[in-house]
Design a protein around this motif. Structure first.
Motif, PDB file in Angstrom:
ATOM      1  N   ALA A 112      24.653  55.285  40.113  1.00  0.00           N
ATOM      2  CA  ALA A 112      24.947  56.493  41.124  1.00  0.00           C
ATOM      3  C   ALA A 112      25.748  57.722  40.733  1.00  0.00           C
ATOM      4  O   ALA A 112      26.556  57.939  41.328  1.00  0.00           O
ATOM      5  N   PRO A 113      25.374  58.476  39.482  1.00  0.00           N
ATOM      6  CA  PRO A 113      26.265  59.505  39.028  1.00  0.00           C
ATOM      7  C   PRO A 113      26.180  60.657  40.121  1.00  0.00           C
ATOM      8  O   PRO A 113      25.179  60.947  40.960  1.00  0.00           O
ATOM      9  N   SER A 114      27.246  61.434  40.378  1.00  0.00           N
ATOM     10  CA  SER A 114      27.361  62.429  41.168  1.00  0.00           C
ATOM     11  C   SER A 114      26.688  63.703  40.953  1.00  0.00           C
ATOM     12  O   SER A 114      26.144  64.404  41.804  1.00  0.00           O
ATOM     13  N   GLY A 115      26.305  63.766  39.663  1.00  0.00           N
ATOM     14  CA  GLY A 115      25.514  65.128  39.179  1.00  0.00           C
ATOM     15  C   GLY A 115      26.660  65.972  38.968  1.00  0.00           C
ATOM     16  O   GLY A 115      26.071  67.407  38.657  1.00  0.00           O
ATOM     17  N   LYS A 116      27.963  66.113  39.375  1.00  0.00           N
ATOM     18  CA  LYS A 116      28.664  67.024  39.205  1.00  0.00           C
ATOM     19  C   LYS A 116      29.366  67.387  37.833  1.00  0.00           C
ATOM     20  O   LYS A 116      29.887  68.534  37.407  1.00  0.00           O
ATOM     21  N   GLY A 117      29.292  66.487  36.911  1.00  0.00           N
ATOM     22  CA  GLY A 117      29.724  66.504  35.515  1.00  0.00           C
ATOM     23  C   GLY A 117      31.359  66.215  35.561  1.00  0.00           C
ATOM     24  O   GLY A 117      31.983  66.863  34.791  1.00  0.00           O
ATOM     25  N   ASP A 118      31.967  65.640  36.311  1.00  0.00           N
ATOM     26  CA  ASP A 118      33.283  65.499  36.387  1.00  0.00           C
ATOM     27  C   ASP A 118      33.676  63.934  35.951  1.00  0.00           C
ATOM     28  O   ASP A 118      32.817  63.096  36.238  1.00  0.00           O
ATOM     29  N   MET A 119      34.957  63.908  35.653  1.00  0.00           N
ATOM     30  CA  MET A 119      35.510  62.593  34.995  1.00  0.00           C
ATOM     31  C   MET A 119      36.949  62.752  35.037  1.00  0.00           C
ATOM     32  O   MET A 119      37.619  63.455  34.639  1.00  0.00           O
ATOM     33  N   ARG A 120      37.501  61.577  36.079  1.00  0.00           N
ATOM     34  CA  ARG A 120      39.173  61.729  36.207  1.00  0.00           C
ATOM     35  C   ARG A 120      39.583  60.323  36.088  1.00  0.00           C
ATOM     36  O   ARG A 120      38.790  59.234  36.492  1.00  0.00           O
ATOM     37  N   ALA A 121      40.886  60.033  35.485  1.00  0.00           N
ATOM     38  CA  ALA A 121      41.323  58.883  35.345  1.00  0.00           C
ATOM     39  C   ALA A 121      42.777  58.661  34.905  1.00  0.00           C
ATOM     40  O   ALA A 121      43.063  59.662  34.721  1.00  0.00           O
ATOM     41  N   TRP A 122      43.296  57.629  35.264  1.00  0.00           N
ATOM     42  CA  TRP A 122      44.711  57.215  34.633  1.00  0.00           C
ATOM     43  C   TRP A 122      44.367  56.793  33.551  1.00  0.00           C
ATOM     44  O   TRP A 122      43.635  56.049  32.960  1.00  0.00           O
ATOM     45  N   PHE A 123      45.054  57.176  32.481  1.00  0.00           N
ATOM     46  CA  PHE A 123      45.081  56.739  31.219  1.00  0.00           C
ATOM     47  C   PHE A 123      46.317  56.106  30.394  1.00  0.00           C
ATOM     48  O   PHE A 123      47.472  56.797  30.705  1.00  0.00           O
ATOM     49  N   GLY A 124      46.264  55.025  29.657  1.00  0.00           N
ATOM     50  CA  GLY A 124      47.482  54.811  29.014  1.00  0.00           C
ATOM     51  C   GLY A 124      46.786  53.981  27.823  1.00  0.00           C
ATOM     52  O   GLY A 124      45.559  53.776  27.650  1.00  0.00           O
ATOM     53  N   LEU A 125      47.647  53.368  26.731  1.00  0.00           N
ATOM     54  CA  LEU A 125      47.270  52.458  25.700  1.00  0.00           C
ATOM     55  C   LEU A 125      47.382  51.189  26.148  1.00  0.00           C
ATOM     56  O   LEU A 125      48.516  50.758  26.608  1.00  0.00           O
ATOM     57  N   ALA A 126      46.571  50.330  26.003  1.00  0.00           N
ATOM     58  CA  ALA A 126      46.792  49.006  26.368  1.00  0.00           C
ATOM     59  C   ALA A 126      47.848  48.084  26.169  1.00  0.00           C
ATOM     60  O   ALA A 126      48.224  47.229  26.822  1.00  0.00           O
ATOM     61  N   ASP A 127      48.594  48.430  24.966  1.00  0.00           N
ATOM     62  CA  ASP A 127      49.895  47.694  24.646  1.00  0.00           C
ATOM     63  C   ASP A 127      51.025  48.308  25.111  1.00  0.00           C
ATOM     64  O   ASP A 127      52.241  47.822  24.833  1.00  0.00           O
TER      65      ASP A 127
ATOM     66  N   ILE B 108      38.340  65.917  33.366  1.00  0.00           N
ATOM     67  CA  ILE B 108      37.568  66.579  32.476  1.00  0.00           C
ATOM     68  C   ILE B 108      36.290  66.854  33.292  1.00  0.00           C
ATOM     69  O   ILE B 108      35.802  66.128  34.334  1.00  0.00           O
ATOM     70  N   VAL B 109      35.730  68.178  33.137  1.00  0.00           N
ATOM     71  CA  VAL B 109      34.491  68.760  33.665  1.00  0.00           C
ATOM     72  C   VAL B 109      33.596  69.300  32.869  1.00  0.00           C
ATOM     73  O   VAL B 109      34.059  70.074  31.850  1.00  0.00           O
ATOM     74  N   THR B 110      32.429  69.274  32.996  1.00  0.00           N
ATOM     75  CA  THR B 110      31.337  70.159  32.329  1.00  0.00           C
ATOM     76  C   THR B 110      30.714  71.020  33.506  1.00  0.00           C
ATOM     77  O   THR B 110      30.296  70.687  34.551  1.00  0.00           O
ATOM     78  N   ARG B 111      30.854  72.389  33.072  1.00  0.00           N
ATOM     79  CA  ARG B 111      30.128  73.374  33.958  1.00  0.00           C
ATOM     80  C   ARG B 111      28.703  73.879  33.511  1.00  0.00           C
ATOM     81  O   ARG B 111      28.060  74.611  34.347  1.00  0.00           O
ATOM     82  N   ASN B 112      28.389  73.583  32.232  1.00  0.00           N
ATOM     83  CA  ASN B 112      27.183  74.187  31.842  1.00  0.00           C
ATOM     84  C   ASN B 112      26.583  73.161  30.754  1.00  0.00           C
ATOM     85  O   ASN B 112      27.145  72.871  29.777  1.00  0.00           O
ATOM     86  N   LEU B 113      25.442  72.926  30.879  1.00  0.00           N
ATOM     87  CA  LEU B 113      24.469  72.086  29.858  1.00  0.00           C
ATOM     88  C   LEU B 113      23.232  72.767  29.555  1.00  0.00           C
ATOM     89  O   LEU B 113      22.483  73.236  30.613  1.00  0.00           O
ATOM     90  N   SER B 114      23.045  73.249  28.312  1.00  0.00           N
ATOM     91  CA  SER B 114      21.730  74.210  28.251  1.00  0.00           C
ATOM     92  C   SER B 114      21.607  74.181  26.572  1.00  0.00           C
ATOM     93  O   SER B 114      22.407  73.812  25.793  1.00  0.00           O
TER      94      SER B 114
END
Length: 283
Positions: free
Chosen positions: A179-194, A245-251
């Motif tokens: 169920a993708p949103s179609g907006k082209g967004d990705m957000r997350a908390w990030f760290g290294l596993a160790d 991260i966001v994508t505004r244009n795919l062409s």
């Protein structure tokens, strides 16, 4: 288990380079940072950043632009650096990464130009309209061990997923359950596993470590990077990072990804723009 430290972590070991001659370094591309069969572009950028950090007189990457020429594979590689210019506050260098193909020919994988400086010497004045991304608390976000309701967990089928502590904002993770949103967004908390704390070098990995925004557009498959420019704005505070991260244009079969990385003190510590090929198929 003890938390890894900067200089003594899997990331540091896997981005280690050995100086063979002036400006020439040997490296071993770890299979632990692959997506499908290809080595992750952010990991490669950090590897190149480490070699340039040894070759240049200033300690920190500030602007790094990479062109990805062919897909890198796990195994031996050589990095050749050149000092282009050195100044009082900044220095500029180039680097190429090459591997030997099965037929014995040399294949260039990646070419980089970078400006280095001392992030600790920069003035404290900040004037910005940028704001940290609105992400739910870490415990309310989704990782490879999470599942929304009775659905499957977010796919973690690539080797790099095991090296990361990645928790996706549920609003940008619908693609994982069809169920993708179609907006082209990705957000997350990030760290290294160790548990290794972030630093300027690991930020080069961070900007290219989330699932591609193409997934949120409803596309699937490999999204190879053509060019990636990263700006490191300051040394990050210890603690988890937030990435948007966001994508505004795919062409024309290409898309851009604009990324921001924020530290635990609400400082914008890295920005990037990437041009990538869109996946050929969709779902």
């Amino acid at each position: 288990m003890a938390t890894a430290t900067i200089g003594n972590s899997e990331f540091d070991r896997d981005t280690a380079v050995t100086r063979r001659a002036p400006g020439v370094y040997d490296a071993d591309l770890s299979a632990g940072w692959t997506i499908i069969q290809a080595v992750n572009g952010g990991y490669l950028l950090a590897l190149m950043g480490r070699a340039l950090g040894d070759a240049l007189p200033h300690p920190d990457p500030m602007s790094v632009t990479a062109h990805y020429l062919t897909a890198s594979v796990p195994g031996p590689a050589s990095i050749r650096t050149e000092v282009v210019r050195t100044g009082r506050t900044m220095s500029t260098g180039t680097a190429t990464l090459v591997q030997t193909a099965e037929d014995g020919t040399e294949v260039e994988r990646l070419r980089v130009i970078a400006a280095y400086g001392d992030l600790g010497a920069l003035p404290d004045d900040v004037r910005t309209t940028a704001k940290p991304p609105a992400i739910p608390p870490y415990e309310h976000c989704l990782g490879a061990d999470s599942a929304p309701g009775d659905r499957p967990a977010i796919p973690g089928s690539t080797a790099i997923a095991d090296r990361l502590d990645l928790r996706l904002d549920p609003a940008t993770a619908g693609w994982a359950v069809g169920a993708p949103s179609g907006k082209g967004d990705m957000r997350a908390w990030f760290g290294l596993a160790d548990g290794r704390a972030p630093d300027p070098l690991s930020l080069l990995l961070t900007v290219d470590a989330l699932p591609p925004t193409a997934f949120d557009l409803g596309l699937s498959g490999w999204v190879p990077t053509v060019e990636l420019t990263t700006h490191i704005r300051r040394r990050p505070a210890p603690g988890p990072l937030r990435v948007a991260i966001v994508t505004r244009n795919l062409s024309g079969g290409f898309l851009e990804e604009d990324a921001e990385v924020w530290d635990s003190d609400d400082h914008l510590v890295a920005q990037s723009r990437q041009l990538a090929r869109a996946p050929q198929g969709d779902e």
